[in-house]
Design a protein around this motif. Structure first.
Motif, PDB file in Angstrom:
ATOM      1  N   TYR A   1      55.956 -11.211 -39.892  1.00 18.43           N
ATOM      2  CA  TYR A   1      56.523 -12.424 -40.473  1.00 18.43           C
ATOM      3  C   TYR A   1      55.398 -13.197 -41.154  1.00 18.43           C
ATOM      4  O   TYR A   1      54.225 -12.976 -40.869  1.00 18.43           O
ATOM      5  CB  TYR A   1      57.117 -13.311 -39.385  1.00 18.43           C
ATOM      6  CG  TYR A   1      58.364 -12.755 -38.752  1.00 18.43           C
ATOM      7  CD1 TYR A   1      59.582 -12.844 -39.409  1.00 18.43           C
ATOM      8  CD2 TYR A   1      58.331 -12.171 -37.494  1.00 18.43           C
ATOM      9  CE1 TYR A   1      60.734 -12.354 -38.824  1.00 18.43           C
ATOM     10  CE2 TYR A   1      59.481 -11.675 -36.891  1.00 18.43           C
ATOM     11  CZ  TYR A   1      60.679 -11.770 -37.568  1.00 18.43           C
ATOM     12  OH  TYR A   1      61.819 -11.284 -37.002  1.00 18.43           O
TER      13      TYR A   1
ATOM     14  N   GLU B   1      58.737 -18.294 -43.111  1.00 19.44           N
ATOM     15  CA  GLU B   1      59.193 -18.249 -44.512  1.00 19.44           C
ATOM     16  C   GLU B   1      59.788 -16.908 -44.891  1.00 19.44           C
ATOM     17  O   GLU B   1      60.501 -16.797 -45.864  1.00 19.44           O
ATOM     18  CB  GLU B   1      58.028 -18.558 -45.454  1.00 19.44           C
ATOM     19  CG  GLU B   1      57.406 -19.905 -45.190  1.00 19.44           C
ATOM     20  CD  GLU B   1      57.256 -20.754 -46.437  1.00 19.44           C
ATOM     21  OE1 GLU B   1      57.343 -20.223 -47.531  1.00 19.44           O
ATOM     22  OE2 GLU B   1      57.048 -21.963 -46.266  1.00 19.44           O
ATOM     23  N   GLY B   2      59.423 -15.849 -44.153  1.00 16.65           N
ATOM     24  CA  GLY B   2      59.974 -14.541 -44.510  1.00 16.65           C
ATOM     25  C   GLY B   2      59.212 -13.427 -43.851  1.00 16.65           C
ATOM     26  O   GLY B   2      58.394 -13.649 -42.953  1.00 16.65           O
ATOM     27  N   ILE B   3      59.497 -12.211 -44.327  1.00 20.37           N
ATOM     28  CA  ILE B   3      58.812 -11.025 -43.824  1.00 20.37           C
ATOM     29  C   ILE B   3      57.797 -10.617 -44.881  1.00 20.37           C
ATOM     30  O   ILE B   3      58.135 -10.512 -46.057  1.00 20.37           O
ATOM     31  CB  ILE B   3      59.805  -9.857 -43.609  1.00 20.37           C
ATOM     32  CG1 ILE B   3      60.992 -10.314 -42.765  1.00 20.37           C
ATOM     33  CG2 ILE B   3      59.102  -8.620 -43.094  1.00 20.37           C
ATOM     34  CD1 ILE B   3      61.166  -9.666 -41.441  1.00 20.37           C
ATOM     35  N   SER B   4      56.546 -10.433 -44.500  1.00 21.57           N
ATOM     36  CA  SER B   4      55.525 -10.099 -45.495  1.00 21.57           C
ATOM     37  C   SER B   4      55.516  -8.599 -45.762  1.00 21.57           C
ATOM     38  O   SER B   4      56.167  -7.824 -45.084  1.00 21.57           O
ATOM     39  CB  SER B   4      54.155 -10.584 -45.044  1.00 21.57           C
ATOM     40  OG  SER B   4      53.778  -9.907 -43.888  1.00 21.57           O
TER      41      SER B   4
ATOM     42  N   ASN C   1      64.547 -22.791 -52.204  1.00 19.84           N
ATOM     43  CA  ASN C   1      64.578 -22.504 -50.769  1.00 19.84           C
ATOM     44  C   ASN C   1      65.697 -23.263 -50.081  1.00 19.84           C
ATOM     45  O   ASN C   1      66.115 -24.310 -50.553  1.00 19.84           O
ATOM     46  CB  ASN C   1      63.271 -22.978 -50.119  1.00 19.84           C
ATOM     47  CG  ASN C   1      62.133 -22.039 -50.404  1.00 19.84           C
ATOM     48  OD1 ASN C   1      62.178 -20.890 -50.008  1.00 19.84           O
ATOM     49  ND2 ASN C   1      61.136 -22.524 -51.110  1.00 19.84           N
TER      50      ASN C   1
ATOM     51  N   GLY D   1      54.387 -17.401 -42.631  1.00 18.90           N
ATOM     52  CA  GLY D   1      54.792 -18.802 -42.740  1.00 18.90           C
ATOM     53  C   GLY D   1      53.549 -19.664 -42.801  1.00 18.90           C
ATOM     54  O   GLY D   1      52.429 -19.149 -42.849  1.00 18.90           O
TER      55      GLY D   1
ATOM     56  N   ASN E   1      64.642 -16.411 -37.681  1.00 18.66           N
ATOM     57  CA  ASN E   1      65.315 -16.796 -38.928  1.00 18.66           C
ATOM     58  C   ASN E   1      64.346 -17.549 -39.823  1.00 18.66           C
ATOM     59  O   ASN E   1      63.463 -18.252 -39.333  1.00 18.66           O
ATOM     60  CB  ASN E   1      66.498 -17.727 -38.625  1.00 18.66           C
ATOM     61  CG  ASN E   1      67.584 -16.987 -37.897  1.00 18.66           C
ATOM     62  OD1 ASN E   1      67.931 -15.853 -38.257  1.00 18.66           O
ATOM     63  ND2 ASN E   1      68.100 -17.600 -36.845  1.00 18.66           N
ATOM     64  N   ILE E   2      64.555 -17.404 -41.119  1.00 18.11           N
ATOM     65  CA  ILE E   2      63.775 -18.188 -42.068  1.00 18.11           C
ATOM     66  C   ILE E   2      64.070 -19.668 -41.808  1.00 18.11           C
ATOM     67  O   ILE E   2      65.226 -20.047 -41.607  1.00 18.11           O
ATOM     68  CB  ILE E   2      64.148 -17.773 -43.508  1.00 18.11           C
ATOM     69  CG1 ILE E   2      63.556 -16.387 -43.783  1.00 18.11           C
ATOM     70  CG2 ILE E   2      63.670 -18.787 -44.525  1.00 18.11           C
ATOM     71  CD1 ILE E   2      63.961 -15.777 -45.072  1.00 18.11           C
TER      72      ILE E   2
END
Ligand code: SAH
Ligand code: SF4
Ligand code: F3S
Length: 470
Positions: free
Chosen positions: A429, A420-423, A178, A431, A448-449
């Motif tokens: 999103y 953390e991202g897009i699920s 990461n 996280g 943003n991540i």
């Protein structure tokens, strides 16, 4: 050839070890340019972090990573010994690789990690897995470039496993998974020797990194824009004991908390070494996340004694409540083993009643798995597997009930989430909250991540929460 040796692995006599800086032999840098590798990682965060170092070592040799083992010139398995199913998975993968190698004669296959430290595993590889090109252990990971180079040059199986930890190596290259959260080793090995556990044999004695080396690594991560660090060790609470008279995890956490890093996590904490100073520091600094993993293993003092855990049900509960009372809003998670040899229905009920009292936010539950060479193997075990499975199921029902109950309390509150991202769910999103809860949330603006945002919780589930960006 260096083969693993159980007697040496048990030894804790050696007082000193060398601290050395990693250096790769110039002549092999980029020697294998154009070749590809695939690495499969089993086990804990320690192994995941080792994989981040291994990838960097392979890249130094000129290899590049591919995401499908069928396309790789080199397949490396970074293995775990903790339970039988981890073993079986790695051997299952070796079986598939054997077939692949029958078609692809040049395929290179390597095995490393905790299983490489096991005498029985290496004997089996020598006997039945001759197609494995090289094996190296957890104590000599830094020698991978030379071992691999030798395996290729000599076209002969290389087995290089040190049973006694030798050096503490600083300056290994790393390719982090990461760009916003990072693992940082603070202590290697484990001296606790819980009677069921293989880790003290596969990872060696407790060895702390120097505080300056840790703090420098964290400064560099901050410079690179990292938002979260997780301090890693089999027992982080033992940090410093082997190195300093008056500097422990409480001091280290405090020194890191004073830096400009938004999130600090640490794992795993053995209840035995949890000091009041640590609890105070965790409660005091808002950038030390209020999430403590505090493995209990069993709620029965009788079983805890057989496990060699060094605490009783009562002293665990006292510590648990002290943490809950001092660290505001803390979430506590745990590990539990059912079916330890000799565990009676009454002992198991003690575990259930402890869970009813602790109402954990998360729990990893396991059926006892016999590990060769550990003292628990010699204990009499009259409980059938069916009974053990039944206990696991009953335990899971209770832990799950509390996951949901705790999550429900968070509905309509606002939590800070590191994106953390897009699920998978379109447009959502995901996280983690400060208390380490998985949050899926919708948002009407681009994120943003690595951003830390506020999310209002709309719906609680057993293992996650849904919410909306504020
Ligand atoms: N160092 C950590 C645990 C690391 S292993 C600690 O002591 O807290 C992670 C978990 O695996 C353990 O907490 C334990 O619950 C489980 N485990 C370890 N050995 C096991 C075995 N032989 N059978 C089943 N579970 C085991
Ligand atoms: Fe294993 Fe116990 Fe060490 Fe944890 S503390 S790694 S369970 S021996
Ligand atoms: Fe497994 Fe080794 Fe970690 S046994 S859990 S990979 S320390």
């Amino acid at each position: 050839m260096n083969l693993p040796n159980l007697i040496e692995a048990k030894s804790r006599n050696r007082k000193d070890y060398n601290r050395i800086d990693y250096k790769i032999d110039d002549s092999i840098i980029n020697k294998y340019k154009g070749k590809t590798f695939f690495i499969k990682t089993y086990g804990c965060q320690m192994n995941e972090h080792d994989t981040e170092n291994i990838k960097a070592l392979l890249i130094d040799l000129g290899f590049s990573e591919v995401d499908n083992y069928l396309n790789a010139d080199l397949v490396l398995l970074n293995t775990c010994s903790i339970r039988e199913n981890a073993h079986n998975k790695a051997f299952g993968m070796l079986g598939r690789l054997k077939h692949l190698k029958e078609e692809k004669k040049d395929l290179l296959i390597g095995l490393c990690g905790c299983m490489a430290q096991e005498v029985g595993v290496v004997e089996e590889i020598l006997k039945d897995y001759k197609f494995v090109n090289f094996v190296f252990g957890t104590h000599n990971l830094y020698q991978l470039p030379e071992i691999l180079d030798k395996a290729i040059e000599e076209n002969k199986q290389q087995i290089e496993v040190f049973s006694r930890e030798g050096d503490l190596v600083e300056g290994l290259p790393v390719v982090r998974a990461n760009s916003y959260k990072a693992y940082v080793n603070i202590i290697y090995g484990c001296d606790k020797f819980c009677t069921y556990c293989i880790v003290p044999y596969t990872r060696g004695r407790e060895r702390s990194r120097k505080k300056e080396d840790i703090l420098n690594e964290i400064d560099k991560l901050i410079e690179d824009g990292y938002k979260e660090v997780t301090l890693l060790g089999q027992n982080v609470n033992a940090y410093g004991k082997d190195l300093y008279d008056d500097y422990n995890l409480g001091n280290l956490l405090e020194d890191i908390a004073l830096k400009d890093i938004p999130r600090i996590r640490f794992m795993t904490s053995h209840p035995w070494d949890f000091t009041d100073k640590m609890i105070e520091v965790i409660g005091k600094y808002p950038n030390i996340m209020p999430a403590v993993h505090l493995p209990v293993q069993s709620g029965s003092s009788r079983v805890l004694k057989l496990m060699g855990r060094r605490y009783t049900r009562e002293s665990y509960l006292e510590l648990f409540h002290k943490i809950k009372d001092t660290v505001l809003g803390v979430s506590i998670s745990t590990d539990i083993i059912v079916g330890f040899p000799g565990e009676t229905e009454e002992d198991f009920n003690d575990t259930l009643s402890l869970v009813e009292e602790c109402k954990y936010d998360n729990a990893f539950t396991f059926i006892f798995s016999e590990r060769e060479g550990t003292p628990a193997c010699k204990l009499k075990d009259n409980t059938t597997l069916k009974e053990k499975e039944d206990r696991l199921q009953r335990l899971n029902e209770v832990v799950n009930k509390y996951f949901l109950e705790n999550n429900k309390k968070l509905e309509n509150t606002t939590l800070k989430v590191l994106v953390e991202g897009i699920s998978d769910k379109k447009g959502m999103y995901y996280g983690y909250s400060e208390t380490n809860k998985l949050i899926n949330f919708s948002g009407d603006r681009e994120l943003n991540i690595g951003d830390i945002v506020e999310v209002e919780i709309t719906d609680a589930k057993t293992w996650s929460l849904d919410g909306r960006l504020i």
